[in-house]
Design a protein around this motif. Structure first.
Motif, short mmCIF file in Angstrom:
data_model
loop_
_atom_site.label_atom_id
_atom_site.label_comp_id
_atom_site.label_asym_id
_atom_site.label_seq_id
_atom_site.Cartn_x
_atom_site.Cartn_y
_atom_site.Cartn_z
N PHE A 24 -46.75 -4.35 16.29
CA PHE A 24 -45.42 -4.90 16.45
C PHE A 24 -44.52 -4.62 15.25
O PHE A 24 -43.31 -4.51 15.39
CB PHE A 24 -45.50 -6.42 16.65
N LYS A 82 -40.42 -14.61 15.35
CA LYS A 82 -41.05 -15.80 15.92
C LYS A 82 -41.83 -15.48 17.19
O LYS A 82 -42.90 -16.05 17.43
CB LYS A 82 -39.99 -16.85 16.22
N THR A 83 -41.29 -14.58 18.00
CA THR A 83 -41.96 -14.25 19.27
C THR A 83 -43.33 -13.65 19.04
O THR A 83 -44.31 -13.99 19.71
CB THR A 83 -41.09 -13.29 20.09
N THR A 84 -43.43 -12.76 18.06
CA THR A 84 -44.72 -12.13 17.76
C THR A 84 -45.74 -13.15 17.28
O THR A 84 -46.89 -13.15 17.71
CB THR A 84 -44.52 -11.05 16.68
N MET A 90 -45.69 -16.44 17.82
CA MET A 90 -46.02 -17.36 18.92
C MET A 90 -47.03 -16.73 19.87
O MET A 90 -47.98 -17.39 20.32
CB MET A 90 -44.73 -17.73 19.67
N ARG A 91 -46.85 -15.44 20.17
CA ARG A 91 -47.78 -14.78 21.09
C ARG A 91 -49.13 -14.53 20.44
O ARG A 91 -50.17 -14.67 21.08
CB ARG A 91 -47.15 -13.45 21.56
N HIS A 92 -49.11 -14.23 19.15
CA HIS A 92 -50.37 -13.91 18.46
C HIS A 92 -51.21 -15.16 18.21
O HIS A 92 -52.45 -15.12 18.33
CB HIS A 92 -50.04 -13.22 17.14
N CYS A 93 -50.57 -16.26 17.87
CA CYS A 93 -51.29 -17.50 17.52
C CYS A 93 -51.27 -18.55 18.62
O CYS A 93 -51.81 -19.65 18.41
CB CYS A 93 -50.70 -18.10 16.24
N SER A 94 -50.64 -18.26 19.75
CA SER A 94 -50.55 -19.20 20.88
C SER A 94 -49.94 -20.53 20.43
O SER A 94 -50.48 -21.60 20.64
CB SER A 94 -51.94 -19.45 21.49
#
Length: 415
Positions: free
Chosen positions: A12, A66-68, A70-74
């Protein structure tokens, strides 16, 4: 596992910097990587500088949005707002499904089972945190440790936070004591203003320490929250359960295929893949409930002992702050007593002056009487005026001492 997560993040964010290239980093005054118009453009879209530390103690500086994360760490978006330096939030430690969100004073990070994502900053606590964490991980890489990775990272965050708060309390105490000692002997406007600023700093520091203490106490009281922080065990259970289900699925599939009628090889492989994907989706959907039901049965004694140790430290720091506050309150009481005493002395002096003024008015009355244009036989005697002055003076003195005796009898002030 750390090798697999590195490419995921770098997919990313291009141009990430490894720990081998940290010597060539050019940081500007804000702690951002100075070359680069690309980084500035990304920050305009919500991207920030983060430091990723893996289990081996290697770190790299990344630009993540933030999106990366949030997706990586749930993680939900509200958890990332706790880490935003633009907002002031109280100290918080949250246990999530795949991560621990830590916001302790200046240390803001996300801890997973095999890496720490730390918000990059030039603050001394942040720099000391990632340098000390890398040093400890590299030192203990070949040694067995009772604590899992996430607890070692959390322990260091608590340790540095407690140390920083305790150092601030000591520094504040060294500033407050001389001011209070000087105020106890000599009251001045300058010292009072200095004490007011120090008291405001004391109040803000007390709130920070109190919030850290309350957060640790809240975690110690809730076994479910502590169980949610065992990320390594949850990850191991997930991997083992997935392997068991996969092996069971393959063996069942082999038996079904061996007993079925002959079909084309392409059709058999396609059916096996569909069945495996369906079974994997069922395992994934039931994983959350499996973890939540077994978390309550986990042994949280290890984490509880860790939190209890730092709870004692931060509670001791809070006790020092309360002792300073009591010392300030005692000094303020002493100052109020002294000011009240001075005010009483002024009132006493005013009362004596008022009584003396009243006595002096007797002579004004005598002068007024003799100044009238009246005919009286007393004016025919030259020594009569002298007698009048003597009698008026004696009467005035008698009246003044009568006032003093009355004040002493009523204990208006000691004489």
């Amino acid at each position: 596992m750390g090798e697999s997560r590195g490419p995921f993040l770098r997919a990313f964010i291009p141009g990430s910097t490894s720990s081998d290239d940290t010597g060539r980093l050019n940081l500007d005054a804000r702690g951002n990587r100075g070359s680069h118009s690309v980084g500035t453009k990304k920050r305009g879209h919500g991207s920030r500088s983060w430091i990723k530390i893996d289990q081996d103690g290697n770190f790299e500086i990344l630009e993540l949005d933030k999106t990366t994360i949030m997706r990586h760490c749930s993680l939900p978006a509200r958890d990332l707002r706790l880490l935003d330096p633009l907002f002031i939030y109280p100290s918080t430690i949250l246990g999530r499904e795949k991560a621990i969100v830590v916001s302790l004073v200046q240390i803001r990070c996300i801890i997973t089972a095999d890496e720490v994502i730390l918000m990059n900053s030039l603050d001394g606590c942040v720099v000391q945190y990632y340098l000390e964490l890398c040093k400890r991980l590299q030192t203990n890489k070949d040694q067995a440790d009772d604590l899992p990775f996430e607890f070692r990272a959390l322990e260091l965050a608590l340790e540095l936070t407690c140390t920083s708060l305790d150092a601030q309390v000591k520094e504040l105490g060294m500033e407050i004591h001389p001011v209070l000692d000087e105020l106890a002997s000599s009251i001045s406007t300058l010292n009072l203003e200095h004490l007011r600023r120090l008291k405001g700093h004391l109040l803000a520091l007390t709130q920070q320490v109190q919030k850290v203490r309350d957060e640790i106490e809240h975690l110690m009281d809730d076994d479910g929250d502590m169980a949610a922080m065992y990320l390594t065990e949850k990850k191991q259970r997930l991997d083992s359960s997935s392997d068991v289900y996969t092996q069971t699925n393959i063996s069942s599939l082999d038996r079904v295929v061996s007993k079925s009628a002959p079909v084309s090889p392409v059709g058999s492989i396609s059916g096996a893949q569909k069945l495996q994907r369906a079974f994997s989706s069922i395992v994934t959907s039931k994983h959350g409930s499996l973890i939540s039901s077994s978390s309550n049965r986990e042994n949280v004694e290890q984490l509880e002992m860790l939190l209890e140790a730092y709870f004692v430290v931060v509670d001791n720091t809070l006790s020092k702050l309360l002792a300073l506050k009591e010392y300030i309150d005692d000094t303020e009481d002493l100052i109020n007593i002294k000011l009240g005493n001075v005010q009483n002395q002024l009132i006493q002096f005013e009362l004596l002056l008022t009584a003396a003024t009243f006595v002096a008015t007797i002579f004004a009355v005598v002068a007024g009487v003799f100044g009238m244009n009246l005919k009286a036989s007393i004016f025919d005697y030259p020594s009569a005026f002298n007698w009048v002055l003597v009698i008026a003076g004696l009467a005035g003195c008698l009246l003044y001492f009568s006032f003093l005796f009355y004040f002493k009898h009523k204990k208006v002030f000691p004489l």
